[in-house]
Scaffold this active site. Structure first.
Site, PDB file in Angstrom:
ATOM      1  CB  ALA A  12     -27.183  32.598  45.325  1.00 44.92           C
ATOM      2  CE1 TYR A  23     -18.503  25.072  64.781  1.00 41.53           C
ATOM      3  CE2 TYR A  23     -17.963  25.326  67.102  1.00 41.53           C
ATOM      4  CZ  TYR A  23     -18.860  25.451  66.063  1.00 41.53           C
ATOM      5  OH  TYR A  23     -20.117  25.948  66.302  1.00 41.53           O
ATOM      6  CB  VAL A  48     -36.269  27.591  46.053  1.00 46.08           C
ATOM      7  CG1 VAL A  48     -36.825  27.003  47.345  1.00 46.08           C
ATOM      8  CG2 VAL A  48     -36.205  29.111  46.143  1.00 46.08           C
TER       9      VAL A  48
END
Ligand SMILES: Cc1cc2nc3c(=O)[nH]c(=O)nc-3n(C[C@H](O)[C@H](O)[C@H](O)COP(=O)(O)OP(=O)(O)OC[C@H]3O[C@@H](n4cnc5c(N)ncnc54)[C@H](O)[C@@H]3O)c2cc1C
Length: 542
Positions: free
Chosen positions: A265, A458, A268
């Site tokens: 965002a 997790y 790159v």
């Protein structure tokens, strides 16, 4: 096809077959009420792919940068980069719900071309989705338009080189599109490793790891990905940021940390300078059983707080341990159960410990220190076969997921982290939310990343897929889990924000935190072309 460029269609991990054994399917049917003949899912060939909407001038500007051969408009290339690897992404590739298909795929060849592509996109109102391995499970690579006339996927596959290596400083510069498997191969030739082995290792890239603050299975030993980053090069529509001149600095706030986790965002990532370690010459993986979640997490906490964690430290709760035993099946599982009963382990929690070292002596010293801290917790030793079996199958999860999808299973994972004092409360809250949302769901949990002050949790969920609206079925469950997580822990420990977690980010960093990030985005991406709808959806207006 150019080497290093993966044109395979998504919709699955598709790296080798991993069929479910019949006893595993029988067990799943019994536990979840899974239908004998699940509703078939559509093959990729029936998916509708709209015509590209790229304007003539926009297309010409992009071709002028990368050359016509690196601007792909064909069906397979665009479909193959339509979303990531979440359960919902995979369902969309199987004909459920709508796929967001990019208008083109652009493959720049070096960091300068990346800057030029971004400039062209800003000038011609084209959204840009930075794309590494495409393994995002949070909607991070969904080709949303964000009000732009077109959207391209900027695939980093051609940035696949080792740029330089400094063995004395133990530093390597890798281009962002280097796949983790290739990075390890290139580094091994110099006697080094990154030691970053997430479950997405077979597909994910160096740039993707940096952009998402990834954590690998050996994070206790080698650190999270951000701990390895010494420097970073970021292309933006307004120029380049090149950061990292020394191992440490007091020259103001660390701007590298703004880039790491910025999820495409802010710019790159084109190159990453990484700390490397010598390849381990001695390794040892072992399994242990502890009795009950609270006692088992107390043991891992002790290891973390005495700073004697094994490089891999992974603790399954009783549900996950029982599922692993059930899937093992037959005589072996029966023998383990009898062994546990004899040792008065009623609620077995499987602990995998793995050490990686440069000599037998170093390994022995570290292992002894870990086991000394474990002794008061009365762990029952299972030995090397269990540890080695885990190591052998450590990347098989994504392959098995393809088979589970074929069998009609709703299968997804989610993760969080919190402080030790909240860990059990958080696990109970998330388990409860998932079980209330999904009928007869199997909800498993493990700790795979431990710190002195807390740990990650997790969760893996298995349930019978709803014939009607399977995407809605999971989205409701995920929302319930996220609402349970928000007051107690972080919305993501390593999967990142993407689209799925964006609604919860303000709750975690506050309105002012969002303002700070939005200001950074506006400075680097004034017209809001970068990764529309991710991380900071409200900032896309530019
Ligand atoms: C089966 C499976 C297992 C997984 N296991 C783990 C795990 O163990 N640990 C873990 O941390 N994650 C895990 N993940 C999540 C995922 O693999 C990570 O988020 C990974 O870091 C993404 O790397 P990638 O190259 O595939 O990035 P992508 O999926 O291509 O992109 C991820 C995000 O980063 C952005 N991005 C990618 N490259 C760049 C770049 N060069 N510059 C700027 N932005 C960029 C994208 O726009 C997107 O927002 C798993 C995913 C799957 C499907």
């Amino acid at each position: 096809m150019e080497p290093g460029i993966d044109h395979t269609l998504r919709g699955g991990w598709a790296l080798g077959d991993h069929a479910l054994p019949p006893h595993a399917l029988r067990w799943l049917r019994g536990r979840t009420g899974l239908a004998e003949h699940p509703t078939p899912v559509a093959p990729d060939s029936v998916l509708t792919v709209p015509e590209p909407e790229l304007s003539i001038v926009g297309r010409a500007a992009l071709e002028a940068v990368v050359g016509a051969e690196h601007l792909l408009l064909d069906r397979n290339s665009r479909l193959g980069r339509s979303g990531g690897m979440s359960y919902v992404d995979l369902l969309r590739h199987r004909g459920c719900g709508e796929l967001a298909v990019p208008d083109a795929v652009v493959l720049p060849g070096d960091p300068d071309e990346v800057v030029a592509v971004l400039r062209a996109c800003a000038e011609h109102d084209i959204g840009v989705i930075p794309f590494g391995g495409g393994t995002s499970v949070v909607g991070g690579v969904t080709a949303l338009r964000g009000g732009k006339h077109a959207v391209i996927v900027l695939d980093l596959a051609r940035l696949n080189r080792l740029v330089s290596i400094d063995p004395l400083s133990r530093l390597v510069v890798l281009q962002a599109g280097v796949r983790a498997t290739d990075a390890e191969r290139m580094l091994a030739a110099h006697g080094f490793t990154l030691g970053h082995f997430p479950q997405s290792f077979e597909r994910a890239t160096i740039g993707g790891f940096a952009a998402t603050r990834s954590a690998g299975q050996a994070s206790a030993g080698y650190g999270r990905f951000e701990d390895m980053v010494d420097g970073v090069r970021l292309a933006t529509p307004v120029g380049e940021l090149n950061l990292g001149v020394a191992p440490a600095t007091a020259a103001g706030p660390d701007l590298k940390q703004l880039v790491i986790g910025s999820e495409g965002a802010f710019g790159v990532i084109t190159e990453v300078t990484l700390r490397v370690r010598p390849v381990a010459t001695h390794t040892r993986y072992e399994g242990y059983f502890l009795d009950g979640w609270d006692k088992a997490t107390a043991a891992v906490r002790d290891l973390a707080q005495h700073r004697v964690l094994a490089d891999v430290t992974r603790l399954s709760d009783t549900e996950e341990t029982e599922v692993q035993l059930a899937l093992t099946g037959g005589v072996k599982a029966g023998a383990v159960r009898a062994y546990l009963r004899a040792r008065r382990i009623n609620d077995p929690c499987l602990l995998i410990l793995g050490w990686e070292a440069g000599s037998a002596g170093e390994l022995a010293v570290r292992r002894t220190a870990t086991l000394r801290a474990l002794r008061p917790h009365k762990a029952v030793r299972l030995g090397k076969p269990v540890g080695e079996s885990w190591r052998h199958g450590r990347f098989s999860g994504p392959r098995q997921r393809d088979s589970l999808l074929d069998a009609g299973v709703c299968v997804e994972t989610l993760e969080t982290a919190t402080h030790w004092s909240q860990l059990s409360t958080l696990r109970t809250a998330v388990r409860g939310a998932l079980q209330r949302s999904l009928n007869r769901a199997v909800v498993m949990c493990h700790v795979s990343h431990a710190y002195e002050t807390g740990a990650s949790l997790y969760f893996t969920v298995l349930a019978a897929r709803a014939d009607e609206d399977p995407i809605g079925q999971w989205q409701r469950a995920k929302r319930a889990a996220s609402e349970a997580i928000a007051p107690l822990g972080t919305i993501t420990h390593h999967h990142a924000v993407g689209t799925d977690h964006a609604p919860y980010l303000a709750g975690e960093v506050g309105a002012l935190g969002i303002d700070v990030m939005t200001s950074v985005k506006r400075a680097l991406d004034p017209t809001g072309v970068l990764n529309p709808g991710k991380l900071l959806p409200a900032a896309d207006r530019g």
